[in-house]
Design a protein around this motif. Structure first.
Motif, PDB file in Angstrom:
ATOM      1  N   GLY A   5       0.846  -1.186   0.000  1.00  0.00           N
ATOM      2  CA  GLY A   5       0.000   0.000   0.000  1.00  0.00           C
ATOM      3  C   GLY A   5       0.887   1.244   0.000  1.00  0.00           C
ATOM      4  O   GLY A   5       2.023   1.210  -0.465  1.00  0.00           O
ATOM      5  N   ILE A   6       0.369   2.339   0.522  1.00  0.00           N
ATOM      6  CA  ILE A   6       1.134   3.587   0.572  1.00  0.00           C
ATOM      7  C   ILE A   6       2.449   3.372   1.318  1.00  0.00           C
ATOM      8  O   ILE A   6       2.482   2.825   2.412  1.00  0.00           O
ATOM      9  N   ARG A   7       3.552   3.840   0.717  1.00  0.00           N
ATOM     10  CA  ARG A   7       4.876   3.661   1.317  1.00  0.00           C
ATOM     11  C   ARG A   7       5.342   4.880   2.103  1.00  0.00           C
ATOM     12  O   ARG A   7       6.147   4.757   3.007  1.00  0.00           O
ATOM     13  N   SER A   8       4.852   6.073   1.750  1.00  0.00           N
ATOM     14  CA  SER A   8       5.360   7.313   2.327  1.00  0.00           C
ATOM     15  C   SER A   8       5.170   7.370   3.848  1.00  0.00           C
ATOM     16  O   SER A   8       4.049   7.358   4.350  1.00  0.00           O
ATOM     17  N   GLU A  43      -5.317   1.243   8.442  1.00  0.00           N
ATOM     18  CA  GLU A  43      -4.229   0.807   9.322  1.00  0.00           C
ATOM     19  C   GLU A  43      -4.139  -0.713   9.359  1.00  0.00           C
ATOM     20  O   GLU A  43      -3.057  -1.295   9.297  1.00  0.00           O
ATOM     21  N   SER A  44      -5.288  -1.354   9.439  1.00  0.00           N
ATOM     22  CA  SER A  44      -5.347  -2.822   9.411  1.00  0.00           C
ATOM     23  C   SER A  44      -6.758  -3.235   9.024  1.00  0.00           C
ATOM     24  O   SER A  44      -7.710  -2.470   9.183  1.00  0.00           O
ATOM     25  N   GLY A  45      -6.879  -4.465   8.528  1.00  0.00           N
ATOM     26  CA  GLY A  45      -8.196  -4.965   8.158  1.00  0.00           C
ATOM     27  C   GLY A  45      -8.388  -5.064   6.661  1.00  0.00           C
ATOM     28  O   GLY A  45      -7.460  -4.867   5.862  1.00  0.00           O
ATOM     29  N   LEU A  46      -9.608  -5.368   6.281  1.00  0.00           N
ATOM     30  CA  LEU A  46      -9.968  -5.598   4.879  1.00  0.00           C
ATOM     31  C   LEU A  46     -11.346  -5.008   4.610  1.00  0.00           C
ATOM     32  O   LEU A  46     -12.260  -5.173   5.418  1.00  0.00           O
ATOM     33  N   ILE A  47     -11.478  -4.318   3.480  1.00  0.00           N
ATOM     34  CA  ILE A  47     -12.714  -3.629   3.114  1.00  0.00           C
ATOM     35  C   ILE A  47     -13.100  -4.009   1.684  1.00  0.00           C
ATOM     36  O   ILE A  47     -12.229  -4.154   0.824  1.00  0.00           O
ATOM     37  N   LYS A  48     -14.392  -4.159   1.450  1.00  0.00           N
ATOM     38  CA  LYS A  48     -14.853  -4.343   0.066  1.00  0.00           C
ATOM     39  C   LYS A  48     -15.638  -3.114  -0.356  1.00  0.00           C
ATOM     40  O   LYS A  48     -16.336  -2.491   0.444  1.00  0.00           O
ATOM     41  N   MET A  49     -15.518  -2.780  -1.637  1.00  0.00           N
ATOM     42  CA  MET A  49     -16.287  -1.693  -2.240  1.00  0.00           C
ATOM     43  C   MET A  49     -17.263  -2.335  -3.216  1.00  0.00           C
ATOM     44  O   MET A  49     -16.857  -3.125  -4.069  1.00  0.00           O
ATOM     45  N   PHE A  64      -9.851  -3.555  -0.486  1.00  0.00           N
ATOM     46  CA  PHE A  64      -8.795  -2.685   0.016  1.00  0.00           C
ATOM     47  C   PHE A  64      -8.235  -3.259   1.309  1.00  0.00           C
ATOM     48  O   PHE A  64      -8.992  -3.761   2.148  1.00  0.00           O
ATOM     49  N   GLY A  65      -6.909  -3.142   1.469  1.00  0.00           N
ATOM     50  CA  GLY A  65      -6.267  -3.659   2.670  1.00  0.00           C
ATOM     51  C   GLY A  65      -5.319  -2.647   3.282  1.00  0.00           C
ATOM     52  O   GLY A  65      -5.333  -1.452   2.944  1.00  0.00           O
ATOM     53  N   GLU A  66      -4.492  -3.133   4.172  1.00  0.00           N
ATOM     54  CA  GLU A  66      -3.555  -2.290   4.918  1.00  0.00           C
ATOM     55  C   GLU A  66      -2.741  -1.394   3.985  1.00  0.00           C
ATOM     56  O   GLU A  66      -2.173  -1.845   2.993  1.00  0.00           O
ATOM     57  N   GLY A  67      -2.717  -0.095   4.314  1.00  0.00           N
ATOM     58  CA  GLY A  67      -1.943   0.859   3.532  1.00  0.00           C
ATOM     59  C   GLY A  67      -2.680   1.473   2.362  1.00  0.00           C
ATOM     60  O   GLY A  67      -2.145   2.372   1.700  1.00  0.00           O
ATOM     61  N   ASP A  68      -3.913   1.045   2.106  1.00  0.00           N
ATOM     62  CA  ASP A  68      -4.691   1.617   1.008  1.00  0.00           C
ATOM     63  C   ASP A  68      -5.437   2.858   1.455  1.00  0.00           C
ATOM     64  O   ASP A  68      -5.845   2.982   2.617  1.00  0.00           O
ATOM     65  N   LEU A  69      -5.639   3.760   0.507  1.00  0.00           N
ATOM     66  CA  LEU A  69      -6.438   4.971   0.728  1.00  0.00           C
ATOM     67  C   LEU A  69      -7.779   4.837   0.013  1.00  0.00           C
ATOM     68  O   LEU A  69      -7.867   4.232  -1.042  1.00  0.00           O
ATOM     69  N   PHE A  70      -8.812   5.433   0.595  1.00  0.00           N
ATOM     70  CA  PHE A  70     -10.112   5.513  -0.078  1.00  0.00           C
ATOM     71  C   PHE A  70     -10.900   6.667   0.528  1.00  0.00           C
ATOM     72  O   PHE A  70     -10.620   7.077   1.660  1.00  0.00           O
TER      73      PHE A  70
END
Length: 232
Positions: A5-8, A43-49, A64-70
Motif C-alpha cells: 500500500g502507501i509507502r510514504s 491501518e489494518s483490516g480488509l474492506i470491500k467496495m 482494500f487492505g492495509e496501507g490503502d487509501l479511499f
C-alpha cells in the motif's frame, strides 16, 4: 505483500495525526451517495467496495487492505459515487480532511509522485477488470481474480503464494459477476489440477503460479502483474 500500500512515512504520519476509527466485520463505513468526512487510510483490516443493482444484487468492484487509501477519486473531483464500503474483518482507519490531504500532497512532490503511481495502478486494474468480465469462461474469470488478489495481498511462503485476505467465495463470485456455485466449481477444478489449495487458516494458496497464469495467458498475466509474475 507483493504489492504494498502507501509507502510514504510522511503521509502515514500525517494520517495518524487525524481521527481514528474502528469497525467490526460487517460494519458499513460509507454508504452509496454519502459524502465522505475525509480521506481514509487503512491501518489494518480488509474492506470491500460494492454497488447494488436495481434488483438489489451486489456487485463487488474492489478490495482494500492495509496501507490503502479511499475513496480515491473524491479528494480530487468531489465526485460522490453510488458505492458502499464495508468492513470484511475488524478494521482500523485513520481519517484526515480532504483539504489537508490535498495541501499535503501538493507540497510534497515525492508523495504526489506516489499518489500518481497509485492512481495509474488503479486505472490499470479497472481496465483489466473490464477485459476480465468479457471472458465467457468462468474458470478464466476466476483465475484472473485470484491473480489480481495475489498481486495485492500475496505473500511468498514454502507452500506457494498465500493470499493473505479472508474473502468469501460469495464476495469473490460477486466480484466477477457470477454465482457462488459457479465460482466454487471453478475453484474445485483449479484445486484438482494442483493450481491452488488452502492453508490451515483457510487462506487461498497459489501452488502453481505459472499454470494459473496460463489459464488466461502468460503474456497477458505478465503485462497485468509484472511484480507477481517474476515468481512464476
Amino acid at each position: 505483500m507483493i504489492q504494498q500500500g502507501i509507502r510514504s512515512k510522511e503521509l502515514k504520519a500525517m494520517f495518524r495525526g487525524g481521527r481514528h476509527f474502528e469497525y467490526q466485520k460487517g460494519d458499513t463505513i460509507l454508504r452509496a451517495r454519502e459524502t465522505p468526512r475525509g480521506v481514509y487510510l487503512i491501518e489494518s483490516g480488509l474492506i470491500k467496495m460494492y454497488s447494488l443493482s436495481k434488483q438489489g444484487d451486489e456487485h463487488v468492484l474492489d478490495f482494500f487492505g492495509e496501507g490503502d487509501l479511499f475513496p480515491i477519486i473524491w479528494p480530487f473531483r468531489r465526485s460522490v459515487r453510488s458505492m458502499y464500503y464495508e468492513a470484511l474483518t475488524a478494521t482500523e482507519l485513520w481519517m484526515i480532511p480532504r483539504d489537508n490531504f490535498r495541501q499535503f500532497i501538493s507540497s510534497h512532490p515525492v508523495v504526489m509522485s506516489e499518489m500518481l503511481e497509485r492512481l495509474v495502478d488503479r486505472y490499470h486494474l479497472y481496465v483489466g477488470r473490464i477485459d476480465n468480465l468479457l471472458y465467457s469462461d468462468a474458470l478464466e474469470r476466476s483465475a484472473y481474480r485470484l491473480l489480481s488478489l495475489a498481486n495485492r495481498f500475496g505473500a511468498r511462503t514454502d507452500e506457494g503464494i498465500v493470499i493473505d485476505a479472508l474473502i468469501t467465495h460469495e464476495d469473490l463470485a460477486h466480484s466477477i459477476s457470477t454465482t457462488r456455485e459457479t465460482f466454487g466449481r471453478s475453484m474445485s477444478r483449479m484445486q484438482k489440477r494442483g493450481l491452488i489449495g488452502y492453508d490451515d487458516k483457510r487462506h487461498i494458496v497459489i501452488r502453481d503460479l505459472g499454470a494459473l497464469a496460463g489459464v488466461i495467458g502468460r503474456d497477458e498475466s505478465a503485462a497485468m502483474w509484472p511484480e507477481l509474475m517474476q515468481y512464476a
